[in-house]
Design an enzyme around this catalytic site. Structure first.
Site, PDB file in Angstrom:
ATOM      1  N   ASP A   1       1.466  21.467  30.332  1.00  0.00           N
ATOM      2  CA  ASP A   1       0.657  22.051  29.769  1.00  0.00           C
ATOM      3  C   ASP A   1      -0.914  22.062  30.273  1.00  0.00           C
ATOM      4  O   ASP A   1      -0.980  21.464  31.238  1.00  0.00           O
ATOM      5  CB  ASP A   1       0.418  21.874  28.136  1.00  0.00           C
ATOM      6  CG  ASP A   1      -0.381  22.569  27.284  1.00  0.00           C
ATOM      7  OD1 ASP A   1      -0.485  23.816  27.333  1.00  0.00           O
ATOM      8  OD2 ASP A   1      -1.361  21.881  26.239  1.00  0.00           O
ATOM      9  N   SER A   2      -1.473  23.136  29.860  1.00  0.00           N
ATOM     10  CA  SER A   2      -3.041  22.995  30.357  1.00  0.00           C
ATOM     11  C   SER A   2      -3.705  21.944  29.976  1.00  0.00           C
ATOM     12  O   SER A   2      -4.800  21.473  30.548  1.00  0.00           O
ATOM     13  CB  SER A   2      -3.895  24.377  29.684  1.00  0.00           C
ATOM     14  OG  SER A   2      -3.975  24.224  28.260  1.00  0.00           O
TER      15      SER A   2
ATOM     16  N   CYS B   1       3.535  25.376  26.844  1.00  0.00           N
ATOM     17  CA  CYS B   1       2.168  26.000  26.909  1.00  0.00           C
ATOM     18  C   CYS B   1       2.877  27.615  26.846  1.00  0.00           C
ATOM     19  O   CYS B   1       3.210  28.101  27.668  1.00  0.00           O
ATOM     20  CB  CYS B   1       1.613  25.983  28.099  1.00  0.00           C
ATOM     21  SG  CYS B   1      -0.231  26.976  28.215  1.00  0.00           S
TER      22      CYS B   1
ATOM     23  N   GLU C   1      -8.861  19.478  22.240  1.00  0.00           N
ATOM     24  CA  GLU C   1      -9.095  18.711  23.434  1.00  0.00           C
ATOM     25  C   GLU C   1      -9.984  17.797  23.517  1.00  0.00           C
ATOM     26  O   GLU C   1     -10.014  16.645  23.989  1.00  0.00           O
ATOM     27  CB  GLU C   1      -9.611  19.815  24.721  1.00  0.00           C
ATOM     28  CG  GLU C   1      -8.261  20.586  25.280  1.00  0.00           C
ATOM     29  CD  GLU C   1      -7.249  19.699  26.167  1.00  0.00           C
ATOM     30  OE1 GLU C   1      -7.899  18.889  26.922  1.00  0.00           O
ATOM     31  OE2 GLU C   1      -6.102  20.028  25.886  1.00  0.00           O
TER      32      GLU C   1
ATOM     33  N   CYS D   1       0.426  28.871  20.103  1.00  0.00           N
ATOM     34  CA  CYS D   1      -0.288  27.832  21.005  1.00  0.00           C
ATOM     35  C   CYS D   1       0.129  26.458  20.719  1.00  0.00           C
ATOM     36  O   CYS D   1       0.169  26.040  19.704  1.00  0.00           O
ATOM     37  CB  CYS D   1      -1.714  28.057  21.134  1.00  0.00           C
ATOM     38  SG  CYS D   1      -2.766  26.808  22.141  1.00  0.00           S
TER      39      CYS D   1
ATOM     40  N   HIS E   1      -1.291  23.579  21.283  1.00  0.00           N
ATOM     41  CA  HIS E   1      -2.406  22.734  20.748  1.00  0.00           C
ATOM     42  C   HIS E   1      -2.500  22.962  19.227  1.00  0.00           C
ATOM     43  O   HIS E   1      -2.911  21.748  18.835  1.00  0.00           O
ATOM     44  CB  HIS E   1      -4.109  23.288  21.300  1.00  0.00           C
ATOM     45  CG  HIS E   1      -4.179  22.883  22.856  1.00  0.00           C
ATOM     46  ND1 HIS E   1      -3.490  23.541  23.872  1.00  0.00           N
ATOM     47  CD2 HIS E   1      -5.000  22.015  23.281  1.00  0.00           C
ATOM     48  CE1 HIS E   1      -3.938  22.918  24.957  1.00  0.00           C
ATOM     49  NE2 HIS E   1      -4.861  21.823  24.517  1.00  0.00           N
TER      50      HIS E   1
END
Ligand code: DGL
Length: 280
Positions: A10-11, A73, A152, A184, A186
């Site tokens: 993932d990012s 992601c 994050e 997403c 996240h």
């Protein structure tokens, strides 16, 4: 039977929501997890740029023996899943696509909301999912600028976050949605805050459990299941390993081993991602 690892990327820390479901369903597998935190958020980057990062990460995961790669992601899946399958025809890939199908099937009012990055909405993958599964159902899409960055930073709850989300999600509530798709990886970490904002009548759908089931099917079909693996995880980040450790501990309440990786000279082309010396 195959005891090589499963690569997941993932990012940033969002893919850990998918990794958690994978470990729950497939506890004997070994996992390599890459978080490209040098470049998070992907959602603000061009498709070409995200593609280049994905190619480099997949190359790294394959050099480390991955038998299957999960693009954990939505933004990366929208940008790179098809080209990755073309470049690596022998490697099975599992990608994310917003869970429009179950939301459309379950919606009582016929209005569903999807939240994701702009890049995810612009990709052909999203258009095709809506075309295939949302017949007769209104799909209301919305971005949630800043939410990836909050997560994050380990900020997943509290009045400030909820106030911001309330403003951002009001158009979805005004449209009368009764299902909210988390597009997403996240966002599941802010699930409670999102639920508080949309209220108890809106069902939130996280696709991670379905991705884990899909992975189990692919492993079984290709005879790639691990039978006696110890179920370990090794994480890599192109950002700060200490920060990754701290945030992942906060999000998952478990300690994950992590090592640093580096892109050379701030650019990424295929095969250039390497483990940093002396970190971990
Ligand atoms: N987890 C990524 C996704 O699913 C986050 C997007 C980003 O990095 O902007 O889309």
């Amino acid at each position: 039977m195959n005891n090589q690892p499963i690569g997941v990327f993932d990012s940033g820390v969002g893919g850990l929501s998918v990794l958690t479901e994978l470990r729950r369903l497939l506890p004997n597998e070994e996992y390599l997890f890459v978080a490209d935190q040098a470049h998070v958020p992907y959602g603000l980057r061009s498709r070409e740029e995200v593609r280049r990062y994905c190619f480099g990460i997949v190359d790294f995961l394959l050099r480390h023996g991955s038998k299957l790669v999960i693009v954990a992601c939505n933004t990366a899946s929208a940008a790179a899943l098809q080209p990755l399958r073309t470049i690596h025809p022998d490697i099975p890939f599992v990608g994310m696509e917003p869970a429009v199908k179950p939301a459309a099937e379950e919606s009582r009012r016929g209005v569903i909301g999807v939240i994701a990055t702009e890049a995810t909405f612009q990709g052909e993958l999203f258009a095709s999912v809506v075309h295939r599964y949302a017949r007769g159902v209104k799909v209301v899409t919305h971005t949630v600028p800043g939410l990836v960055e909050w997560i994050e930073a380990g900020e997943t709850e509290g009045p400030a976050l909820e106030a911001r989300l309330r403003l951002q999600l009001q158009p979805l509530l005004d449209a009368g949605i009764d299902e909210l798709v988390l597009g997403c990886t996240h966002y599941p970490f802010a699930r409670q805050a999102l639920q508080n904002v949309v209220g108890p009548d809106v069902k939130i759908i996280d696709p991670a459990p379905a991705i884990a089931r899909r992975t189990a099917q692919v492993l079984a079909k290709r005879n790639l299941c691990s039978v006696d693996g110890a179920g370990s995880v090794l994480c890599f980040t192109s950002g700060d390993p200490d920060a990754f450790s701290r945030i992942s501990r906060k999000l998952l309440e478990v300690e994950l081993p992590v090592r640093g990786i580096r892109w050379p000279a701030g650019s990424a082309t295929e095969g250039e991602l390497f483990e940093s010396e002396g970190e971990g």
